[in-house]
Motif scaffolding. Structure first.
Motif, PDB file in Angstrom:
ATOM      1  N   LEU A   1       7.057  48.320 -25.162  1.00 33.95           N
ATOM      2  CA  LEU A   1       8.050  47.998 -24.139  1.00 33.95           C
ATOM      3  C   LEU A   1       8.232  49.162 -23.167  1.00 33.95           C
ATOM      4  O   LEU A   1       8.328  48.965 -21.946  1.00 33.95           O
ATOM      5  N   MET A   2       8.289  50.384 -23.678  1.00 30.81           N
ATOM      6  CA  MET A   2       8.452  51.541 -22.791  1.00 30.81           C
ATOM      7  C   MET A   2       7.224  51.758 -21.929  1.00 30.81           C
ATOM      8  O   MET A   2       7.336  52.139 -20.748  1.00 30.81           O
ATOM      9  N   LEU A   3       6.040  51.526 -22.481  1.00 29.45           N
ATOM     10  CA  LEU A   3       4.825  51.656 -21.671  1.00 29.45           C
ATOM     11  C   LEU A   3       4.797  50.622 -20.547  1.00 29.45           C
ATOM     12  O   LEU A   3       4.493  50.953 -19.395  1.00 29.45           O
ATOM     13  N   THR A   4       5.125  49.380 -20.874  1.00 31.70           N
ATOM     14  CA  THR A   4       5.119  48.334 -19.859  1.00 31.70           C
ATOM     15  C   THR A   4       6.185  48.583 -18.794  1.00 31.70           C
ATOM     16  O   THR A   4       5.921  48.454 -17.588  1.00 31.70           O
ATOM     17  N   GLY A   5       7.381  48.922 -19.225  1.00 29.17           N
ATOM     18  CA  GLY A   5       8.436  49.208 -18.255  1.00 29.17           C
ATOM     19  C   GLY A   5       8.133  50.417 -17.400  1.00 29.17           C
ATOM     20  O   GLY A   5       8.426  50.438 -16.199  1.00 29.17           O
ATOM     21  N   GLY A   6       7.531  51.444 -17.996  1.00 27.70           N
ATOM     22  CA  GLY A   6       7.161  52.623 -17.222  1.00 27.70           C
ATOM     23  C   GLY A   6       6.126  52.334 -16.156  1.00 27.70           C
ATOM     24  O   GLY A   6       6.150  52.925 -15.067  1.00 27.70           O
ATOM     25  N   VAL A   7       5.205  51.415 -16.454  1.00 33.48           N
ATOM     26  CA  VAL A   7       4.192  51.033 -15.450  1.00 33.48           C
ATOM     27  C   VAL A   7       4.855  50.373 -14.250  1.00 33.48           C
ATOM     28  O   VAL A   7       4.526  50.662 -13.098  1.00 33.48           O
ATOM     29  N   PHE A   8       5.808  49.479 -14.493  1.00 34.62           N
ATOM     30  CA  PHE A   8       6.505  48.824 -13.380  1.00 34.62           C
ATOM     31  C   PHE A   8       7.298  49.830 -12.548  1.00 34.62           C
ATOM     32  O   PHE A   8       7.360  49.717 -11.323  1.00 34.62           O
ATOM     33  N   LEU A   9       7.920  50.801 -13.207  1.00 32.55           N
ATOM     34  CA  LEU A   9       8.738  51.763 -12.469  1.00 32.55           C
ATOM     35  C   LEU A   9       7.907  52.772 -11.691  1.00 32.55           C
ATOM     36  O   LEU A   9       8.326  53.238 -10.631  1.00 32.55           O
ATOM     37  N   SER A  10       6.749  53.124 -12.209  1.00 28.88           N
ATOM     38  CA  SER A  10       5.939  54.155 -11.561  1.00 28.88           C
ATOM     39  C   SER A  10       4.902  53.602 -10.603  1.00 28.88           C
ATOM     40  O   SER A  10       4.152  54.376  -9.996  1.00 28.88           O
ATOM     41  N   CYS A  11       4.830  52.291 -10.470  1.00 30.12           N
ATOM     42  CA  CYS A  11       3.849  51.686  -9.568  1.00 30.12           C
ATOM     43  C   CYS A  11       4.274  51.907  -8.117  1.00 30.12           C
ATOM     44  O   CYS A  11       5.373  51.510  -7.715  1.00 30.12           O
ATOM     45  N   ARG A  12       3.421  52.511  -7.339  1.00 29.79           N
ATOM     46  CA  ARG A  12       3.756  52.768  -5.928  1.00 29.79           C
ATOM     47  C   ARG A  12       3.853  51.474  -5.126  1.00 29.79           C
ATOM     48  O   ARG A  12       4.754  51.289  -4.318  1.00 29.79           O
ATOM     49  N   ARG A  13       2.927  50.578  -5.334  1.00 32.75           N
ATOM     50  CA  ARG A  13       2.944  49.327  -4.576  1.00 32.75           C
ATOM     51  C   ARG A  13       4.143  48.476  -4.939  1.00 32.75           C
ATOM     52  O   ARG A  13       4.638  47.711  -4.117  1.00 32.75           O
TER      53      ARG A  13
END
Length: 208
Positions: free
Chosen positions: A168-180
């Motif tokens: 869950l933290m990996l998936t949420g971190g990807v959404f938060l750190s995505c520039r686009r």
């Protein structure tokens, strides 16, 4: 609007992962030893060991000495605590950087950078949790095949809870750190493709 929704989704997923990681760290069911003769169950966690008969008259004992614990318990305890601390800082940082909050209004670049930093913290926390939990399970499996059949431990529910928190933290971190995902897409003005009306000359005016 879409970028704010993705950031909010990533924050909620990361927050749920943090809660699962905290729950797994406090759970006592990291290792399970079950005796078929007396139906006695023994659970060992990072902080205490509990034993009882069919979940009745269960007694727990805290791990008083740190140096008497196996190396996998000491390492897992330390890494899980650091992962919780890193994710907690990520919650504060992400709250400042998300578009749905009023912090740093008028400075979109700074907000995007702060949100990305919070997402990276969540991803690092997820990687640490996933790695240390998998290493702990590997130690249990190695001990399982090398120990006597009456003293074989199996990994319990806390391991699956920890894995779920890491994902869950990996998936949420990807959404938060995505520039686009964090940048708003400007509207594109499409050219007017309708054909211009050109009046055709009247055939009656061509001849006198």
């Amino acid at each position: 609007m879409a970028s704010s929704a993705l950031q909010l989704l990533g924050f909620v997923l990361s927050l749920g992962g943090l809660g699962a990681t905290i729950a797994a760290t406090c759970m006592v069911t990291w290792k399970r030893l079950e005796s078929n003769t007396s139906v006695r169950q023994t659970y060992q966690g990072l902080w205490m060991t509990c034993s009882g008969f069919n979940n009745k008259e269960t007694s727990c004992e805290l791990h008083e000495s740190l140096f008497d614990l196996p190396i996998e318990v000491q390492a897992t305890r330390a890494v899980m605590l650091f992962s919780i601390f890193l994710a907690s800082v990520g919650v504060l940082v992400s709250t400042v950087g998300m578009k749905c909050t009023r912090f740093l209004d008028g400075n979109d670049k700074t907000k995007n950078a702060v949100a990305m930093a919070g997402g990276i913290m969540f991803m690092l926390s997820g990687v640490l949790t996933l790695a240390i939990t998998s290493w702990y399970v590997r130690k249990i499996v190695q001990t399982f095949y090398g120990a006597h059949h009456k003293n074989r431990y199996e990994f319990g529910n806390a391991v699956f809870t920890s894995w779920a928190g890491a994902v869950l933290m990996l998936t949420g971190g990807v959404f938060l750190s995505c520039r686009r995902c964090s940048q708003s897409r400007p509207l594109v003005n499409l050219p007017n493709l309708r054909p211009k009306f050109q009046p055709t000359p009247n055939s009656s005016t061509d001849y006198v």
